[in-house]
Design an enzyme around this catalytic site. Structure first.
Site, short mmCIF file in Angstrom:
data_model
loop_
_atom_site.label_atom_id
_atom_site.label_comp_id
_atom_site.label_asym_id
_atom_site.label_seq_id
_atom_site.Cartn_x
_atom_site.Cartn_y
_atom_site.Cartn_z
N HIS A 93 0.81 -1.21 0.00
CA HIS A 93 0.00 0.00 0.00
C HIS A 93 0.85 1.27 0.00
CE1 HIS A 93 -4.23 1.16 0.20
NE2 HIS A 93 -3.87 2.20 0.92
N ASP A 167 -7.52 4.07 9.04
CA ASP A 167 -8.86 4.04 8.44
C ASP A 167 -9.06 2.77 7.60
OD1 ASP A 167 -9.52 6.41 9.57
OD2 ASP A 167 -9.45 7.61 7.75
N GLU A 283 -12.52 12.83 13.58
CA GLU A 283 -11.89 13.10 12.31
C GLU A 283 -12.70 14.15 11.59
OE1 GLU A 283 -9.46 9.20 10.64
OE2 GLU A 283 -10.97 10.11 9.37
#
Length: 540
Positions: A93, A167, A283
């Site tokens: 990632h 997340d 957030e």
């Protein structure tokens, strides 16, 4: 026999390419329990990452069966004449090729579940193992390549869960701990690196150490947030807490940036309060494009009642969305409404903008994966991702809003823009992570996707150029921004990034990876050759 021949062929190729000091008969002793692969499909997979903005094909790919496989490979690199690099790759990632290499071997940390045993020890030869939970001491031991989603599933069987998250859960444990690992819980529990009890690490010398706050502490703090520069994490002991059953997820909108940041900073200041008097997750994100608020990131908004920026008096065409959650158990559901109402009364959002949903805890944590599946079905996941993540000091966040959100971005973007504050006191300054020198700082994350749609504002060139504009604006405005998931191409830029921490970072590199073998894809250091009179490794 076939496996040995493959390994021999792979090693001989390495000899020709990088000039190992040992002869082939000695190198045969490097035989691993897993697989050292030259398969074109393996090399192709290891040459790509989520960013999809460049590729670097390795010489070989190691699928380890144990930490000892990694030890043997790194020792071979450490003893080579010219020095070949070793990069640990989790779920791939990375954005800018941080886990890639063209002059070495990629270790596929998250692709090694085949044949894993359930037995695992942590002596001289730990086994690649499944997550192991201690209910009494509230921790879980996991392989460095384990994905967080699998950690969650394993711990939930015991009614426990890690405290701090990212997340997106389809990331490896070693990968996020090598950066920091942050989400909306960080204001309360700190980043993921603040919730680790112990690590097993293979250093750049090919030495396997167990390290913690009290044992090999310098290596422990170096590796946490160390960008893979000091060692490869093969095991992590993660702190757990009792897992809630459900989550009340709330979103409210702001047209005034000052009110938005004031409320966010107020909410994170409650971190020391009892759970009944604070939210569990804080957030926010910025909305500069009317379509964005109803896109994948905002998927819980009802499609029958879409949010319209034009219907709200937004300042400069920009809205700000605050995301907050309350965790609870069904046995305490009768008080959750009152607790939420008491907190919301203290906030200054647009009264008509409240959106609420209620869902199981695991579903909330895994929310982005559902969006991923939707994007994959439309062919919109495997595209370039020119992401930019910045830590911005609290004192400069208003300037950043005016110059970037209301300036550089215009009224179009091709992905979510997150913005939320964190408490510096929750970050251990002994780690390798660099943060702004203020008690409160913001993460601003531009999570854009480059699309071949014919719209210039969604092209890779346009978005990468916009990222450069944002960085130049920070320099010109005197905003001492620090990149999270940093990417630089020169050592001068890295020196500026680390600032006062550079001397310590360099000293740790020379202690734990003096040949500069590890994580060359970060482009901080280049592998160094041995002089001709260096002795060969005494043993393998």
């Amino acid at each position: 026999m076939a496996t040995k021949l493959l390994i021999t062929f792979a090693i001989c190729r390495l000899i020709v390419t990088v000039g190992l000091t040992l002869d082939p008969t000695e190198l045969l002793r490097l035989a691993v329990e897993g697989q050292l692969s030259l398969d074109p499909s393996d090399l192709e997979t290891a040459s790509l990452d989520f960013g999809m903005m460049g590729r670097a094909k390795p010489l070989a790919v190691l699928h380890p069966a144990s930490a000892e496989d990694i030890v043997r490979l790194v020792r071979a690199a450490y003893g080579s004449a010219l020095g070949f690099s070793v990069s640990a790759r989790g779920h791939g990632h990375s954005i800018n090729g941080q886990a890639q290499t063209t002059k070495g071997v990629v270790i596929e940390m998250s692709g090694s579940s085949k044949g894993r045993g359930t037995q695992g020890g942590y002596g001289s030869k730990p086994a690649l193992m499944l997550p192991r939970v201690s209910e009494t001491k509230r921790y879980v031991d996991v392989w460095g390549g384990e994905l967080w989603i699998d950690v969650l599933r394993s711990t939930m069987e015991h009614g426990l869960a890690p405290k701090s998250w990212t997340d997106y859960l389809y990331l490896s444990v070693g990968g996020t701990l090598s950066n920091a690992g942050i989400s909306g819980q960080a204001f309360n529990h700190g980043p993921q690196i603040a919730n680790v009890h112990e690590l097993d690490v293979v250093t750049g010398k090919g030495e396997l150490f167990t390290c913690s706050e009290n044992q090999n502490s310098e290596l422990f703090h170096a590796v946490l947030g160390g960008l893979g520069q000091f060692g490869i994490i093969t095991r992590a002991r993660i702190a757990l807490e009792p897992a809630p059953q459900r989550v009340r997820w709330i979103r409210v909108l702001y047209s005034n940036f000052s009110a938005f940041t004031k409320d966010q900073e107020f909410l994170i200041s409650l971190h020391g309060q009892p759970s009944s008097k604070k939210f569990d997750y804080v957030e926010g994100f910025v909305i500069v494009d009317e379509g964005l608020i109803n896109n994948w990131r905002s998927s819980f908004f009802s499609p029958h009642n879409p949010v319209k920026i034009s219907s709200i008096n937004s300042n400069g065409g920009v809205l700000y969305c605050l995301e907050i959650t309350k965790n609870y158990h069904e046995s305490t559901s009768d008080t959750i409404d009152q607790e939420i109402e008491a907190l919301l009364k203290k906030l200054d959002f647009i009264p008509t903008s409240v959106f609420t949903t209620d869902l199981p805890y695991v579903d909330f944590l895994d929310r982005v994966h559902k969006a991923e599946l939707k994007l994959r079905s439309k062919g919109l996941w495997d595209v370039p991702h020119p992401w930019l993540n910045l830590f911005i000091p609290k004192s400069k966040i208003s300037d950043f809003d005016k110059g970037v959100f209301k300036g550089i971005l215009g009224n179009k973007t091709s992905g979510p823009i997150l913005i939320y504050p964190m408490n510096k006191e929750k970050w251990d300054q002994r780690s390798s992570v660099v943060t702004p020198d203020e008690e409160v700082f913001y993460l601003v994350a531009f999570l854009r996707s480059a699309l071949d749609s014919g719209d210039e504002t969604q092209s890779l060139d346009y978005l990468t150029n916009q990222n450069r504009q944002i960085l130049r604006f920070c320099d010109d405005a005197g905003i001492n921004a620090k990149q999270y998931l940093p990417h630089y191409t020169t050592q001068e830029e890295w020196l500026d990034h680390f600032g006062d921490k550079w001397a310590q970072f360099y000293q740790r590199k020379m202690e734990f990876d003096p040949r500069r073998i590890l994580a060359a894809g970060q482009r901080i250091f280049n592998p160094t050759p041995l002089s001709n009179n260096i002795k060969k490794l005494a043993s393998w």
